[in-house]
Every structure is written in structure tokens, then in C-alpha cells.
Design a protein around this motif. Sequence first.
Motif, PDB file in Angstrom:
ATOM      1  N   GLY A   1     -21.786  37.789  70.687  1.00  0.00           N
ATOM      2  CA  GLY A   1     -21.437  39.204  70.631  1.00  0.00           C
ATOM      3  C   GLY A   1     -21.238  39.884  71.954  1.00  0.00           C
ATOM      4  O   GLY A   1     -21.112  41.114  72.000  1.00  0.00           O
TER       5      GLY A   1
ATOM      6  N   LYS B   1     -16.199  40.479  68.860  1.00  0.00           N
ATOM      7  CA  LYS B   1     -17.481  40.558  68.155  1.00  0.00           C
ATOM      8  C   LYS B   1     -17.326  40.262  66.669  1.00  0.00           C
ATOM      9  O   LYS B   1     -18.148  39.545  66.078  1.00  0.00           O
ATOM     10  CB  LYS B   1     -18.100  41.944  68.357  1.00  0.00           C
ATOM     11  CG  LYS B   1     -19.520  42.050  67.828  1.00  0.00           C
ATOM     12  CD  LYS B   1     -20.170  43.350  68.262  1.00  0.00           C
ATOM     13  CE  LYS B   1     -21.625  43.409  67.806  1.00  0.00           C
ATOM     14  NZ  LYS B   1     -22.287  44.652  68.271  1.00  0.00           N
ATOM     15  N   GLU B   2     -16.282  40.788  66.032  1.00  0.00           N
ATOM     16  CA  GLU B   2     -16.094  40.549  64.600  1.00  0.00           C
ATOM     17  C   GLU B   2     -15.641  39.118  64.315  1.00  0.00           C
ATOM     18  O   GLU B   2     -15.948  38.553  63.258  1.00  0.00           O
ATOM     19  CB  GLU B   2     -15.102  41.550  64.018  1.00  0.00           C
ATOM     20  CG  GLU B   2     -15.613  42.975  64.005  1.00  0.00           C
ATOM     21  CD  GLU B   2     -16.935  43.117  63.266  1.00  0.00           C
ATOM     22  OE1 GLU B   2     -17.085  42.508  62.190  1.00  0.00           O
ATOM     23  OE2 GLU B   2     -17.822  43.832  63.774  1.00  0.00           O
TER      24      GLU B   2
ATOM     25  N   ARG C   1     -18.851  37.248  64.279  1.00  0.00           N
ATOM     26  CA  ARG C   1     -19.949  37.786  63.464  1.00  0.00           C
ATOM     27  C   ARG C   1     -20.491  36.688  62.546  1.00  0.00           C
ATOM     28  O   ARG C   1     -19.724  35.900  61.991  1.00  0.00           O
ATOM     29  CB  ARG C   1     -19.479  38.987  62.640  1.00  0.00           C
ATOM     30  CG  ARG C   1     -20.604  39.642  61.843  1.00  0.00           C
ATOM     31  CD  ARG C   1     -20.150  40.930  61.203  1.00  0.00           C
ATOM     32  NE  ARG C   1     -19.866  41.978  62.180  1.00  0.00           N
ATOM     33  CZ  ARG C   1     -20.782  42.754  62.748  1.00  0.00           C
ATOM     34  NH1 ARG C   1     -22.074  42.577  62.449  1.00  0.00           N
ATOM     35  NH2 ARG C   1     -20.436  43.694  63.611  1.00  0.00           N
TER      36      ARG C   1
ATOM     37  N   ASN D   1     -16.493  35.542  57.488  1.00  0.00           N
ATOM     38  CA  ASN D   1     -16.436  36.918  57.990  1.00  0.00           C
ATOM     39  C   ASN D   1     -14.991  37.372  57.814  1.00  0.00           C
ATOM     40  O   ASN D   1     -14.196  36.690  57.171  1.00  0.00           O
ATOM     41  CB  ASN D   1     -16.960  37.042  59.443  1.00  0.00           C
ATOM     42  CG  ASN D   1     -16.129  36.293  60.475  1.00  0.00           C
ATOM     43  OD1 ASN D   1     -14.913  36.135  60.329  1.00  0.00           O
ATOM     44  ND2 ASN D   1     -16.773  35.825  61.537  1.00  0.00           N
TER      45      ASN D   1
END
Length: 214
Positions: free
Chosen positions: A22, A28-29, A32, A201
Motif C-alpha cells: 500500500g 493501492k487498489e 488491496r 479485488n
Amino acid sequence: MGTDFTGLFNEWAQTYDQTVTGGDIQYKEVFRFYDEILNEVVQHSKGNVVEFGVGTGNLSKRLLESGLSVTGIEPSIKMREKAAEKLPALTLLTGDFLSFPPLQNDVDSIVSTYAFHHLTDEEKGTAFHLYKELLSKNGRIVFADTTFETEEKKQQMIQIAEDKGYNRLAEDLRSEFYTTLPTLSQIAEDAGFCISFKPLNQFVWLFVAEKLNK
């Protein structure tokens, strides 16, 4: 492979682990639930495992801890050095998805995370046919990678990245070879696999391709 990404990964080796945990807001996504994604791959792996795109050894470590036999294949010298520091007992070879040294053991699982998109769709097909010959009876491919349900969904995600000012992510999604679930399904079927998908994700899907023994 059609594009040589080793320079990129040599540069990224020092900060890769910070990114996947992160440390880079633009990605970041994408990363995740990173730990859970690695665990999903481990849970579907069996027997003698070949891992392509070892990177710094995060998946390799979990595979070894689960009691599996692992041969890692990685083109980047800097990534291999990082993986060797973490896992001195790991068998680590220089190579990529399509070009690698002869393997000493039967292969029951071929695994990878966040790497298969470096191949064009044509190269992905070549890889699946290669792995069909490499895998033992009832062998499987277990990959987790950024993939999209449709080309339209991919374009939507690029637009969202641009709207957020995530220009590096948007360019990444445009320039690398991220494919779609229907395309992967066809590639797997043509090579003699039965494939299933699971979203992990908003970017990453797990796909498990079981070798069909006809």
C-alpha cells in the motif's frame, strides 16, 4: 516475450514490497488484499510447483511454508537477488513465462501473481499450450492478475484512474497487455484446459485452469 520488462523490474526491486503493502497510492487498489491474494494461490496449488515471475519471493515464501516443492523462475537479476536474500533455500532459475531452463521434476502446478499481463494474448496462448505439455496428469495453472470482465470495463477503469490523477496507473493499464475473462477462457479452452475465475479485488482475478486429460 514481445516486450522486455526486466529493466523496469530491476528498478522496482528495491521498493516492490512497499508498493504491494500500500505504499504507492496509485496502486493501492491494485494490491488491496495482497496477503489474501497470495493465500488464494497457495490454497489452489499442489505437488511440485513452478512459479513464474517470483519477484521478491513473497508468494514463494508462502508456498514453501505450506510444504510445497517450489522452483522459481524470474528474469530480473535484482528481483532474484531480493528473493534469494529472503529464501536462500529456494530453487531459483533465470527465465520467463516462455523461455526457461529444463525442469528436473514433474510439474503439478504452475503459479504466478501480478505478471501474466506482460504477455500479449497471442503469447498467453503459446504459454498455455507449453504448460499443457509441461504439466503432469491433472495438473493446473493458478494465476492471480489484473484482468477485466470486458474491454469496456477496462476502459472505464482507465478513465477512473485518469479522473483521480493516477496517470502512472492509467498509462500502465493502457500500455501493458491486460486481457479480458472471455479472451482468457478461449485461450484456456483452445489449449485443453477447463478454467474458472474468482474476483479478488476490483482489479485482480484468480484463475484456475485444470488440465483436461483426453
